[in-house]
Design an enzyme around this catalytic site. Structure first.
Site, PDB file in Angstrom:
ATOM      1  N   SER A  15      27.433 -27.055  -1.996  1.00  0.00           N
ATOM      2  CA  SER A  15      27.021 -26.250  -0.840  1.00  0.00           C
ATOM      3  C   SER A  15      28.055 -26.344   0.290  1.00  0.00           C
ATOM      4  CB  SER A  15      25.623 -26.643  -0.352  1.00  0.00           C
ATOM      5  OG  SER A  15      25.610 -27.958   0.125  1.00  0.00           O
ATOM      6  N   MET A  88      32.558 -37.408  -6.463  1.00  0.00           N
ATOM      7  CA  MET A  88      31.987 -38.723  -6.774  1.00  0.00           C
ATOM      8  C   MET A  88      32.971 -39.682  -7.442  1.00  0.00           C
ATOM      9  SD  MET A  88      29.122 -38.355  -5.439  1.00  0.00           S
ATOM     10  CE  MET A  88      28.119 -39.729  -5.967  1.00  0.00           C
ATOM     11  N   ILE A  91      39.506 -41.334  -5.147  1.00  0.00           N
ATOM     12  CA  ILE A  91      40.844 -40.721  -5.158  1.00  0.00           C
ATOM     13  C   ILE A  91      41.880 -41.849  -5.213  1.00  0.00           C
ATOM     14  CG2 ILE A  91      42.479 -39.443  -3.664  1.00  0.00           C
ATOM     15  CD1 ILE A  91      40.537 -37.488  -4.692  1.00  0.00           C
ATOM     16  N   ASN A 105      37.104 -36.149   4.257  1.00  0.00           N
ATOM     17  CA  ASN A 105      35.860 -36.260   3.482  1.00  0.00           C
ATOM     18  C   ASN A 105      34.679 -36.071   4.423  1.00  0.00           C
ATOM     19  OD1 ASN A 105      34.098 -36.972   1.307  1.00  0.00           O
ATOM     20  ND2 ASN A 105      33.934 -39.043   2.141  1.00  0.00           N
ATOM     21  N   HIS A 107      30.703 -37.341   4.937  1.00  0.00           N
ATOM     22  CA  HIS A 107      29.788 -38.393   4.479  1.00  0.00           C
ATOM     23  C   HIS A 107      28.435 -38.239   5.199  1.00  0.00           C
ATOM     24  CE1 HIS A 107      28.722 -42.216   2.710  1.00  0.00           C
ATOM     25  NE2 HIS A 107      28.184 -42.550   3.872  1.00  0.00           N
TER      26      HIS A 107
HETATM   27  C1  GRF Z   1      27.107 -33.939   0.976  1.00  0.00           C
HETATM   28  O1  GRF Z   1      25.864 -34.228   1.531  1.00  0.00           O
HETATM   29  C2  GRF Z   1      28.173 -34.889   1.461  1.00  0.00           C
HETATM   30  O2  GRF Z   1      27.841 -35.538   2.646  1.00  0.00           O
HETATM   31  C3  GRF Z   1      28.267 -35.916   0.372  1.00  0.00           C
HETATM   32  O3  GRF Z   1      27.940 -35.256  -0.805  1.00  0.00           O
HETATM   33  C4  GRF Z   1      27.100 -34.146  -0.526  1.00  0.00           C
HETATM   34  C5  GRF Z   1      27.636 -32.991  -1.286  1.00  0.00           C
HETATM   35  O4  GRF Z   1      26.785 -31.889  -1.239  1.00  0.00           O
HETATM   36  N1  GRF Z   1      29.577 -36.514   0.379  1.00  0.00           N
HETATM   37  P1  GRF Z   1      27.264 -30.473  -1.761  1.00  0.00           P
HETATM   38  O5  GRF Z   1      27.766 -30.679  -3.183  1.00  0.00           O
HETATM   39  O6  GRF Z   1      28.356 -30.000  -0.846  1.00  0.00           O
HETATM   40  O7  GRF Z   1      26.055 -29.592  -1.725  1.00  0.00           O
END
Ligand code: GRF
Length: 187
Positions: A15, A88, A91, A105, A107
């Site tokens: 998203s 996930m 890097i 990034n 978070h």
């Molecule tokens: C996000 O909430 C971000 O903070 C975390 O992973 C999630 C990824 O969500 N690192 P999406 O795949 O962008 O929907």
């Protein structure tokens, strides 16, 4: 305006990728999304890349081969900026040192609090009053680089993991583009 050729790394839903694609279609937004890399073949986020005809690649091999493939793609698409968006995998230090201050990034917590995984359950368990999201530069320590933008909200007694995720992500969709604009305004 010359847009920075950017690679977005994803592993799942995508998203934030979708949101950044929308922003990048604005001629004044400083980045162009030139490549999407996923370590997961089933990542839903790839559908956003397909829809907008953005080149994408699945890379999930062992370390040296993994880096070699990534650098080949970076060369092909002349990548000079990286956004991690729900990626996930760690890097590698080599990529981080070659892209110093050019990898960011997002978070789902107010860093430096709640680095790592399972943030929402830990936030609830800790009875935090406030939470939110942080966009930060990536260095070789997990969720540790300099913070660019943070956004927060107050929890209420009804909040659960699902509502925290929803509220946090709503802030992420503002914070990530804002951080990118902030970085490139400096130059
Ligand atoms: C996000 O909430 C971000 O903070 C975390 O992973 C999630 C990824 O969500 N690192 P999406 O795949 O962008 O929907």
């Amino acid at each position: 305006m010359v847009k920075r050729k950017t690679c977005i790394f994803i592993s799942g839903h995508g998203s934030n990728l979708k949101n950044l694609i929308h922003h990048s279609r604005d001629k004044n937004f400083p980045i162009e999304i030139s490549l999407v890399i996923s370590n997961n073949k089933n990542a839903n986020g790839i559908n956003h890349a397909k829809k907008y005809k953005i080149p994408y690649a699945f890379i999930n091999t062992k370390r040296n081969d993994y880096e070699r493939k990534i650098f080949l793609y970076f060369k092909k698409y002349r990548i000079s900026f990286i956004c991690l968006a729900g990626y996930m995998k760690i890097i590698s230090k080599n990529i981080i040192s070659k892209f110093k201050e050019k990898i960011i990034n997002i978070h789902p917590s107010l860093l430096p609090k709640f680095k790592g995984l399972n943030t929402f359950s830990r936030i609830l368990k800790n009875k935090e009053k406030k939470t939110g999201c942080s966009v930060h530069f990536v260095n070789d320590k997990l969720d540790n680089g300099r913070i660019i933008v943070k956004k927060n909200f107050f929890l209420n007694s009804k909040d659960n993991e699902k509502s925290l995720k929803r509220k946090t992500q709503a802030l992420e969709y503002k914070a990530y583009p804002e951080a990118i604009i902030k970085i490139f305004r400096k130059y």
